[in-house]
Design a protein around this motif. Structure first.
Motif, PDB file in Angstrom:
ATOM      1  N   PHE B 273       0.670  -1.003  -0.092  1.00 15.92           N
ATOM      2  CA  PHE B 273       0.066  -0.074   0.057  1.00 15.92           C
ATOM      3  C   PHE B 273       1.131   1.509  -0.034  1.00 15.92           C
ATOM      4  O   PHE B 273       1.074   2.349  -0.809  1.00 15.92           O
ATOM      5  N   ARG B 277       0.759   3.274  -2.538  1.00 18.03           N
ATOM      6  CA  ARG B 277      -0.322   4.316  -2.793  1.00 18.03           C
ATOM      7  C   ARG B 277       1.078   5.992  -2.743  1.00 18.03           C
ATOM      8  O   ARG B 277       0.451   6.910  -2.915  1.00 18.03           O
ATOM      9  N   ARG B 291      -7.845   6.969  -9.040  1.00 19.49           N
ATOM     10  CA  ARG B 291      -7.932   6.966  -7.657  1.00 19.49           C
ATOM     11  C   ARG B 291      -7.461   6.064  -7.168  1.00 19.49           C
ATOM     12  O   ARG B 291      -7.835   5.104  -7.607  1.00 19.49           O
ATOM     13  N   MET B 292      -6.899   5.446  -6.231  1.00 18.10           N
ATOM     14  CA  MET B 292      -6.109   4.885  -5.304  1.00 18.10           C
ATOM     15  C   MET B 292      -6.763   4.489  -3.995  1.00 18.10           C
ATOM     16  O   MET B 292      -6.983   5.543  -2.824  1.00 18.10           O
ATOM     17  N   GLU B 293      -7.115   3.176  -2.966  1.00 17.49           N
ATOM     18  CA  GLU B 293      -7.595   3.272  -1.733  1.00 17.49           C
ATOM     19  C   GLU B 293      -7.246   1.623  -1.815  1.00 17.49           C
ATOM     20  O   GLU B 293      -6.706   0.904  -2.161  1.00 17.49           O
ATOM     21  N   ASP B 297     -10.352   0.548   2.906  1.00 14.53           N
ATOM     22  CA  ASP B 297     -11.367   1.918   2.964  1.00 14.53           C
ATOM     23  C   ASP B 297     -12.733   1.104   1.998  1.00 14.53           C
ATOM     24  O   ASP B 297     -14.004   1.362   2.367  1.00 14.53           O
ATOM     25  N   LEU B 300     -14.496  -0.989   4.068  1.00 10.91           N
ATOM     26  CA  LEU B 300     -15.790   0.019   5.569  1.00 10.91           C
ATOM     27  C   LEU B 300     -16.770   0.891   4.187  1.00 10.91           C
ATOM     28  O   LEU B 300     -17.608   0.979   4.334  1.00 10.91           O
ATOM     29  N   ARG B 301     -16.440   0.881   2.748  1.00  6.93           N
ATOM     30  CA  ARG B 301     -17.378   1.938   2.128  1.00  6.93           C
ATOM     31  C   ARG B 301     -18.505   0.769   2.040  1.00  6.93           C
ATOM     32  O   ARG B 301     -20.124   1.399   1.790  1.00  6.93           O
ATOM     33  N   GLY B 332      -0.723   6.522   7.638  1.00 11.53           N
ATOM     34  CA  GLY B 332      -1.579   7.213   8.489  1.00 11.53           C
ATOM     35  C   GLY B 332      -2.841   6.215   8.253  1.00 11.53           C
ATOM     36  O   GLY B 332      -4.222   6.975   8.747  1.00 11.53           O
ATOM     37  N   VAL B 333      -3.148   5.364   8.103  1.00  3.29           N
ATOM     38  CA  VAL B 333      -3.944   4.599   7.919  1.00  3.29           C
ATOM     39  C   VAL B 333      -4.126   3.340   9.493  1.00  3.29           C
ATOM     40  O   VAL B 333      -3.717   2.367   9.626  1.00  3.29           O
ATOM     41  N   THR B 334      -5.221   4.313  10.279  1.00  2.00           N
ATOM     42  CA  THR B 334      -5.408   3.608  11.938  1.00  2.00           C
ATOM     43  C   THR B 334      -6.326   3.897  11.612  1.00  2.00           C
ATOM     44  O   THR B 334      -7.082   2.678  12.655  1.00  2.00           O
ATOM     45  N   GLU B 335      -7.545   4.771  11.675  1.00  2.00           N
ATOM     46  CA  GLU B 335      -9.182   4.470  12.241  1.00  2.00           C
ATOM     47  C   GLU B 335      -9.369   3.634  11.009  1.00  2.00           C
ATOM     48  O   GLU B 335     -11.120   3.272  11.975  1.00  2.00           O
ATOM     49  N   GLU B 336      -9.265   3.341  10.155  1.00  2.00           N
ATOM     50  CA  GLU B 336     -10.499   2.309   9.324  1.00  2.00           C
ATOM     51  C   GLU B 336     -10.739   1.324  10.053  1.00  2.00           C
ATOM     52  O   GLU B 336     -11.251   1.087   9.490  1.00  2.00           O
ATOM     53  N   GLU B 339     -12.450   0.799  12.817  1.00  2.00           N
ATOM     54  CA  GLU B 339     -14.108   0.713  12.415  1.00  2.00           C
ATOM     55  C   GLU B 339     -14.373  -0.109  11.917  1.00  2.00           C
ATOM     56  O   GLU B 339     -16.026  -0.828  11.970  1.00  2.00           O
TER      57      GLU B 339
END
Lengths: 228, 577
Positions: B273, B277, B291-293, B297, B300-301, B332-336, B339
């Motif tokens: 990633f 990314r 777009r990249m994810e 994500d 979750l989406r 910075g991927v910590t909350e997703e 959740e």
């Protein structure tokens, strides 16, 4: 005031300051000669690209001991860092107050405040010398410049502490020592680790920019997930 | 030795350092004040408190001294005063290699803990790149890099094997959801999503591909995978080779654009990633137009948009989350993931420290491919093991394939009662698609005798293990013979000509790696499939430092029944209809 002291307080300081400024200009020019990497970041679910926020957070990091584990876990060390650098600021200020605004030192509370700050900084300097000499981890990473700079600063604090009242009734030697050391510092600093404050804005700027672009800075501590 | 007798490689390293230096790196090289605050942020230091050579500042100084000597005036004029120094010999480069590759996983924990903002991980990556440019690197790094350059993916997966695996997983999915339209699309043009994966998924974890496919199917996604340029991992990040990094990233971006994909979804892999990314566009100097994810994500989406429904009670075991260094500290991927976990798990427990302060799994930075540092790596894993133990969780979830391997190794080494999984597996498990799944999946009925007619030799010196493997394989119809050491396995293989040999690496007698080489060298056993089932991480030598063909499969002990049968079926190319 003797001619020697007057020369040390004024002419010598001014020459040393100009020299330091000149070397710093050269140093920054040298640093800027290296290319700055570009940041290309695609769009995505995580469009939290905030380089400016990252840079500001990064610069302010040092004033937020809670933001870094290393300062949070070592609050004693962080406290030392704060006092030590306050001592530096106070001593530098003193080197200008004595020659250019000596009347300020007729204010008793100010003299006391400066002496307390510089005196505690001197004590912290001693603690730091002891730590650097006694810890195997610190010895392993220390160079002669590290020892010399730290000892010199501690000694400088000592003479600054004595110089604060700007009192020559018991002789001028302490003032002379303080200003000679100050001049020496001005010349030596650009070549030593003490010039780290010159680099701090750069290192923190680039780290903050990179981390801001990637959404790392400001650090997340458990708030809600970013919108997807 | 005088400077004019410097080795050619040392000279090249010095010259190339000048070209690699960016303003950021120079800032990090001149900015260290040796305050020592980074010291105990490093898991190597915490696990080796008596050894100051693991301290990040110490390691950085091994690189910094060269910079100072050649590129900084203080070091040029007063080298001894600032501990500047040069490199003269190849042996010194080898020493530097052991630091840059063996004593640091580039996890960036020290970087975030440096008051000055010195980014040691970036400096260390530069050092790795310089060493790689003159061929000084761990053997595993050389092999993996070569595979990624030449074959197009870092595990050397051939196109036909990849496509076969996708086809096989499509069939699994169709059977599972009883929908003939549930397929893994390949090279479809103009799709909303192009899904890119880690070759480890093809080779050792095809279940994760099937799980992702199930989620896409359930969400009614318009998606595809690419027949080429599908590897989102990038060994350039680990080797410090920006050219490789750029080439690999470009290959992937160009494929997505060729397919007209609108969104690139990157499966759960920390370095993949980050490389794809965050770093890839810079290495490749490529302005990406889609777009990249992360698949996190995406999942979750789907939940947020009501495209999939999940039932957290289906994942009832206590679960904790391990933040991959590259995901959390560099992207910075910590909350997703948290959740998502809260939506698909009934009992989520936080690990401490966590998020950007989490400790490395110890397998990062390509460490899993550097078997010469395995012992050192596992010693340093003590910190992570303690973290895991304290959670009391039965399952550790991570969004990184490297972390899966690193955590699996340390869980085994420190005898923790935990298993490792990924979010995709949990989400797939929690999917509510009751109306489409029959109460008793037909696939289970078919699997009962799926190995009928297959001859398998199980070689293991642990009686419990032999009994377990034998009974599971026999329950599925295989004819099983057992061997308790390497020589017996060799003899049985020659005599019985089995379809498959399962090989433990820690058996008495001859080194099993030697037995493996003999088996691979026998022309009459050319068709013999070998699956390593081991508790020894050193087996990665067979994967990464091979001279001959690698094993056909690899499983970590303890092996679960489903995992074993799936692996055997994949190796023997047995499809269930």
């Amino acid at each position: 005031m003797s001619d020697v002291l007057y020369f040390s307080e004024h002419t010598l300081q001014e020459i040393a300051l100009v020299f330091m400024g000149l070397v710093y200009v050269l140093r920054i020019r040298w640093l800027l000669r290296f290319k700055a990497s570009q940041e290309r970041q695609p769009t995505g679910a995580r469009d939290s690209r905030a380089p400016l926020k990252g840079i500001l957070y990064s610069w302010a990091n040092i004033a937020m001991p809670w933001s870094m584990e290393s300062s949070r876990k070592h609050l004693w060390m962080y406290g030392q860092f704060v006092v030590f650098h306050l001592g530096v600021v106070a001593s530098i200020g003193l080197s200008f107050i004595i020659p250019y605004a000596p009347s300020l030192l007729e204010n008793g509370p100010l003299v006391l405040l400066l002496q307390v700050v510089i005196g505690v900084a001197c004590f912290v300097g001693l603690l730091r010398v002891i730590r650097r000499v006694s810890s195997p981890h610190m010895r392993a990473i220390s160079s002669p410049d590290d020892y010399f700079s730290l000892i010199l600063l501690t000694v400088w604090f000592f003479f600054a502490f004595l110089a604060v009242p700007n009192d020559t009734s018991a002789g001028e030697w302490h003032l002379l020592a303080f200003f000679l050391l100050t001049a020496f510092f001005l010349v030596y600093v650009p070549f030593s680790k003490i010039s780290h404050y010159l680099y701090y804005p750069f290192t923190r700027y680039y780290l903050g920019k990179s981390m801001g672009y990637r959404g790392v800075y400001p650090l997340h501590t458990g708030s809600k997930a970013k919108a997807v | 030795m005088r400077e004019n007798s410097r080795s050619h490689k040392a000279q090249v390293v010095i010259d190339r350092m000048g070209k690699k230096l960016s303003r950021q790196m120079v800032g990090s090289l001149v900015g260290c004040v040796h305050c020592g605050l980074c010291t105990d942020s490093c898991h190597y230091v915490l696990a080796n408190p008596e050894d100051p050579t693991f301290a990040p500042a110490y390691k950085a100084d091994r690189i910094r001294r060269i910079f100072k000597h050649h590129y900084d005036w203080t070091g040029r004029f007063f080298p001894w005063w600032v501990k500047a120094g040069t490199v003269l010999t190849d042996a010194e480069l080898e020493e530097l290699k052991d630091i840059a590759f063996g004593k640091c996983t580039n996890c960036r924990r020290c970087s975030l803990n440096c008051p000055m903002g010195v980014d040691f991980a970036t400096v260390n990556r530069m050092a790795r790149g310089l060493l790689v440019s003159v061929g000084v690197m761990p053997e595993g790094v050389a092999h993996v890099s070569k595979d990624q350059w030449e074959i197009g993916n870092q595990m050397g997966v051939l196109k036909e094997d990849y496509l076969e695996t996708l086809e096989w997983m499509s069939e699994e999915l169709q059977d599972e959801v009883e929908d003939p339209a549930a397929v893994i699309p390949v090279d479809q043009h103009g799709c909303e999503v192009v899904y890119a994966i880690n070759p480890r998924e093809v080779k050792y974890d095809p279940r994760s591909i099937a799980d992702a496919a199930k989620i896409f199917w359930a969400a009614g996604e318009d998606w595809t995978m690419a027949s080429e340029g599908w590897d989102m991992t990038n060994f350039g990040l680990f080797s410090g080779d920006d050219d490789l990094g750029g080439a690999v990233a470009r290959r992937l971006y160009e494929k997505v654009e060729e397919l007209g994909g609108k969104r690139l979804v990157i499966s759960e892999c920390g370095h993949g990633f980050r490389s794809t990314r965050c770093e890839g566009p810079n290495w490749a100097k490529y302005d990406v137009g889609f777009r990249m994810e992360s698949s996190i994500d995406t999942m979750l989406r789907y939940i947020a948009e009501g495209r999939i429904e999940v039932d957290k009670s289906r994942n009832s075991l206590p679960v904790t989350y391990h933040d991959s260094c590259n995901m959390a500290r560099s992207c910075g991927v910590t909350e997703e993931p948290r959740e998502l976990l809260r939506q698909v798990c009934a009992d989520f427990r936080e690990m401490h420290p966590n998020r950007a302060e989490n400790f490395c799994c110890t397998g990062g930075g390509g460490a899993m491919s550097m078997s010469e540092y395995t012992a050192q790596r596992l010693t340093s894993a003590k910190v992570k093991a303690e973290q895991l133990r304290e959670t009391g969780a039965a399952v550790v979830v991570t969004s990184c394939h490297n972390c899966v391997d690193g955590l699996t190794d340390l869980i085994r080494h420190y005898k923790l009662d935990m298993k490792v999984t990924q979010l995709v597996n949990l989400v797939a498990e929690a999917l509510v698609i009751e109306e489409r799944i029959p109460a008793v999946p037909a696939v289970e009925v078919a699997e009962v005798a799926v190995l009928t007619g297959r001859k398998i030799v199980v070689a293991d010196d642990e009686p419990d293990q032999v009994i377990y493997l034998k009974s599971v394989l026999e329950d599925h119809g295989a004819e099983v013979h057992t061997a308790e050491d390497g020589d017996a396995a060799l003899e049985l293989s020659k005599r019985l000509k089995p379809d498959l040999l399962t090989l433990d690496l820690a058996m008495p007698g001859r080194e099993v790696t030697e037995i493996f080489d003999i088996l691979r060298g026998q022309s009459d056993l050319a068709d013999l499939k070998i699956c390593i089932i081991t508790g020894r991480p050193e087996m990665r030598k067979l994967i990464y430092e091979r001279m001959d063909a690698p094993p056909d499969g690899y499983l970590d002990k303890p092996v679960e029944e489903e995992e074993l049968i799936l692996a055997v079926r994949k190796i023997l190319e047995i499809k269930v209809h």
